[in-house]
Write a protein that holds these residues in place. Structure first.
Motif, PDB file in Angstrom:
ATOM      1  N   ARG A  35      29.699  65.134 101.148  1.00  0.00           N
ATOM      2  CA  ARG A  35      29.919  64.353  99.926  1.00  0.00           C
ATOM      3  C   ARG A  35      29.689  65.191  98.672  1.00  0.00           C
ATOM      4  NH1 ARG A  35      26.850  58.698 100.363  1.00  0.00           N
ATOM      5  NH2 ARG A  35      25.065  60.086 100.519  1.00  0.00           N
ATOM      6  N   THR A  36      28.694  66.077  98.708  1.00  0.00           N
ATOM      7  CA  THR A  36      28.435  66.947  97.554  1.00  0.00           C
ATOM      8  C   THR A  36      29.619  67.872  97.301  1.00  0.00           C
ATOM      9  OG1 THR A  36      26.084  66.897  98.059  1.00  0.00           O
ATOM     10  CG2 THR A  36      26.839  68.627  96.584  1.00  0.00           C
ATOM     11  N   LEU A  37      30.153  68.424  98.361  1.00  0.00           N
ATOM     12  CA  LEU A  37      31.301  69.325  98.241  1.00  0.00           C
ATOM     13  C   LEU A  37      32.510  68.601  97.658  1.00  0.00           C
ATOM     14  CD1 LEU A  37      32.490  72.143  98.851  1.00  0.00           C
ATOM     15  CD2 LEU A  37      33.157  71.222 101.072  1.00  0.00           C
ATOM     16  N   TYR A  38      32.765  67.391  98.113  1.00  0.00           N
ATOM     17  CA  TYR A  38      33.893  66.614  97.594  1.00  0.00           C
ATOM     18  C   TYR A  38      33.693  66.239  96.126  1.00  0.00           C
ATOM     19  CZ  TYR A  38      35.453  66.169 102.422  1.00  0.00           C
ATOM     20  OH  TYR A  38      35.888  66.433 103.691  1.00  0.00           O
ATOM     21  N   ALA A  39      32.452  65.873  95.775  1.00  0.00           N
ATOM     22  CA  ALA A  39      32.179  65.511  94.380  1.00  0.00           C
ATOM     23  C   ALA A  39      32.368  66.714  93.457  1.00  0.00           C
ATOM     24  CB  ALA A  39      30.765  64.950  94.244  1.00  0.00           C
ATOM     25  N   LEU A  40      31.951  67.888  93.904  1.00  0.00           N
ATOM     26  CA  LEU A  40      32.142  69.086  93.083  1.00  0.00           C
ATOM     27  C   LEU A  40      33.617  69.482  93.026  1.00  0.00           C
ATOM     28  CD1 LEU A  40      29.019  71.179  94.072  1.00  0.00           C
ATOM     29  CD2 LEU A  40      29.411  69.897  91.978  1.00  0.00           C
ATOM     30  N   GLY A  41      34.363  69.239  94.094  1.00  0.00           N
ATOM     31  CA  GLY A  41      35.812  69.493  94.066  1.00  0.00           C
ATOM     32  C   GLY A  41      36.519  68.578  93.077  1.00  0.00           C
ATOM     33  N   ILE A  42      36.089  67.328  93.020  1.00  0.00           N
ATOM     34  CA  ILE A  42      36.648  66.397  92.032  1.00  0.00           C
ATOM     35  C   ILE A  42      36.303  66.855  90.621  1.00  0.00           C
ATOM     36  CG2 ILE A  42      36.420  64.042  91.141  1.00  0.00           C
ATOM     37  CD1 ILE A  42      36.134  63.144  94.074  1.00  0.00           C
ATOM     38  N   ARG A  43      35.084  67.364  90.444  1.00  0.00           N
ATOM     39  CA  ARG A  43      34.684  67.855  89.117  1.00  0.00           C
ATOM     40  C   ARG A  43      35.536  69.034  88.686  1.00  0.00           C
ATOM     41  NH1 ARG A  43      31.898  71.847  86.727  1.00  0.00           N
ATOM     42  NH2 ARG A  43      31.470  72.815  88.718  1.00  0.00           N
ATOM     43  N   ILE A  44      35.838  69.929  89.592  1.00  0.00           N
ATOM     44  CA  ILE A  44      36.678  71.085  89.252  1.00  0.00           C
ATOM     45  C   ILE A  44      38.082  70.627  88.876  1.00  0.00           C
ATOM     46  CG2 ILE A  44      37.797  73.127  90.230  1.00  0.00           C
ATOM     47  CD1 ILE A  44      35.182  73.623  91.746  1.00  0.00           C
ATOM     48  N   THR A  45      38.603  69.650  89.608  1.00  0.00           N
ATOM     49  CA  THR A  45      39.929  69.121  89.290  1.00  0.00           C
ATOM     50  C   THR A  45      39.939  68.456  87.914  1.00  0.00           C
ATOM     51  OG1 THR A  45      40.325  68.746  91.643  1.00  0.00           O
ATOM     52  CG2 THR A  45      41.749  67.582  90.088  1.00  0.00           C
ATOM     53  N   LEU A  46      38.905  67.673  87.634  1.00  0.00           N
ATOM     54  CA  LEU A  46      38.812  67.031  86.321  1.00  0.00           C
ATOM     55  C   LEU A  46      38.658  68.055  85.199  1.00  0.00           C
ATOM     56  CD1 LEU A  46      36.504  64.016  87.207  1.00  0.00           C
ATOM     57  CD2 LEU A  46      38.922  63.925  86.610  1.00  0.00           C
ATOM     58  N   ALA A  47      37.904  69.119  85.463  1.00  0.00           N
ATOM     59  CA  ALA A  47      37.736  70.167  84.444  1.00  0.00           C
ATOM     60  C   ALA A  47      39.059  70.881  84.171  1.00  0.00           C
ATOM     61  CB  ALA A  47      36.671  71.168  84.890  1.00  0.00           C
ATOM     62  N   ALA A  48      39.841  71.091  85.219  1.00  0.00           N
ATOM     63  CA  ALA A  48      41.160  71.718  85.020  1.00  0.00           C
ATOM     64  C   ALA A  48      42.069  70.800  84.212  1.00  0.00           C
ATOM     65  CB  ALA A  48      41.789  72.041  86.371  1.00  0.00           C
ATOM     66  N   LEU A  49      42.034  69.499  84.499  1.00  0.00           N
ATOM     67  CA  LEU A  49      42.830  68.548  83.717  1.00  0.00           C
ATOM     68  C   LEU A  49      42.367  68.504  82.259  1.00  0.00           C
ATOM     69  CD1 LEU A  49      43.171  65.585  86.227  1.00  0.00           C
ATOM     70  CD2 LEU A  49      44.970  67.124  85.441  1.00  0.00           C
ATOM     71  N   LEU A  50      41.063  68.597  82.054  1.00  0.00           N
ATOM     72  CA  LEU A  50      40.539  68.611  80.689  1.00  0.00           C
ATOM     73  C   LEU A  50      41.022  69.836  79.930  1.00  0.00           C
ATOM     74  CD1 LEU A  50      38.592  67.392  78.545  1.00  0.00           C
ATOM     75  CD2 LEU A  50      36.815  68.807  79.559  1.00  0.00           C
ATOM     76  N   MET A  51      40.968  70.988  80.569  1.00  0.00           N
ATOM     77  CA  MET A  51      41.434  72.206  79.909  1.00  0.00           C
ATOM     78  C   MET A  51      42.934  72.137  79.612  1.00  0.00           C
ATOM     79  SD  MET A  51      38.827  74.057  79.389  1.00  0.00           S
ATOM     80  CE  MET A  51      39.554  75.594  78.952  1.00  0.00           C
ATOM     81  N   LEU A  52      43.704  71.613  80.549  1.00  0.00           N
ATOM     82  CA  LEU A  52      45.144  71.476  80.318  1.00  0.00           C
ATOM     83  C   LEU A  52      45.443  70.531  79.165  1.00  0.00           C
ATOM     84  CD1 LEU A  52      46.575  71.363  83.945  1.00  0.00           C
ATOM     85  CD2 LEU A  52      46.909  73.148  82.236  1.00  0.00           C
ATOM     86  N   SER A  53      44.695  69.439  79.070  1.00  0.00           N
ATOM     87  CA  SER A  53      44.940  68.501  77.973  1.00  0.00           C
ATOM     88  C   SER A  53      44.526  69.107  76.628  1.00  0.00           C
ATOM     89  CB  SER A  53      44.228  67.175  78.226  1.00  0.00           C
ATOM     90  OG  SER A  53      42.832  67.375  78.284  1.00  0.00           O
ATOM     91  N   ILE A  54      43.475  69.910  76.612  1.00  0.00           N
ATOM     92  CA  ILE A  54      43.078  70.578  75.366  1.00  0.00           C
ATOM     93  C   ILE A  54      44.127  71.611  74.959  1.00  0.00           C
ATOM     94  CG2 ILE A  54      41.390  72.164  74.355  1.00  0.00           C
ATOM     95  CD1 ILE A  54      39.240  70.602  75.895  1.00  0.00           C
ATOM     96  N   PHE A  55      44.603  72.397  75.918  1.00  0.00           N
ATOM     97  CA  PHE A  55      45.641  73.386  75.608  1.00  0.00           C
ATOM     98  C   PHE A  55      46.916  72.701  75.128  1.00  0.00           C
ATOM     99  CE2 PHE A  55      43.597  76.414  78.839  1.00  0.00           C
ATOM    100  CZ  PHE A  55      42.781  76.967  77.863  1.00  0.00           C
TER     101      PHE A  55
END
Length: 92
Positions: A35-55
Motif C-alpha cells: 500500500r505504501t508503494l502504491y500511495a507513493l506511485g500515485i503521488r509521483i503521478t500527481l506531481a507529474a500532472l502538477l508540473m505539466l499543468s504549471i508548464f
C-alpha cells in the motif's frame, strides 16, 4: 482561473497521498503489503500532472509574474522630440 484551481487541487491531493503513504508505512511495518508503494506511485503521478499543468499555464500565459520589475523598462507614450526624425531628414 480554472487552471489555478486545478493546481491547488493537485497540490492538496499530493499532500493527501503523501500522508496516506506515511500512515500505511507505520501500520504495515513488517508485513508484505504494498500500500505504501502504491500511495507513493500515485503521488509521483500527481506531481507529474502538477508540473505539466504549471508548464502549460506558463506557456499559455495564464500563469506568470505580474510584478512591475518583470515588465521591462517603461516607455514614454509621447514621441521623443529631441532628435529629428530619420525619415524626414532623408528627404530634406
Amino acid at each position: 482561473m480554472w487552471l489555478k484551481i486545478i493546481i491547488v487541487v493537485l497540490f492538496l491531493a499530493i499532500l493527501a497521498s503523501l500522508s496516506s503513504a506515511l500512515v500505511f508505512l507505520l501500520k504495515d511495518m513488517g508485513s508484505q503489503s504494498r500500500r505504501t508503494l502504491y500511495a507513493l506511485g500515485i503521488r509521483i503521478t500527481l506531481a507529474a500532472l502538477l508540473m505539466l499543468s504549471i508548464f502549460y499555464g506558463i506557456y499559455t500565459g495564464q500563469l506568470g509574474s505580474q510584478a512591475p520589475w518583470d515588465r521591462g523598462p517603461a516607455t514614454n507614450s509621447a514621441p521623443d522630440t529631441t532628435e529629428p526624425d530619420a525619415v524626414n531628414q532623408e528627404y530634406k
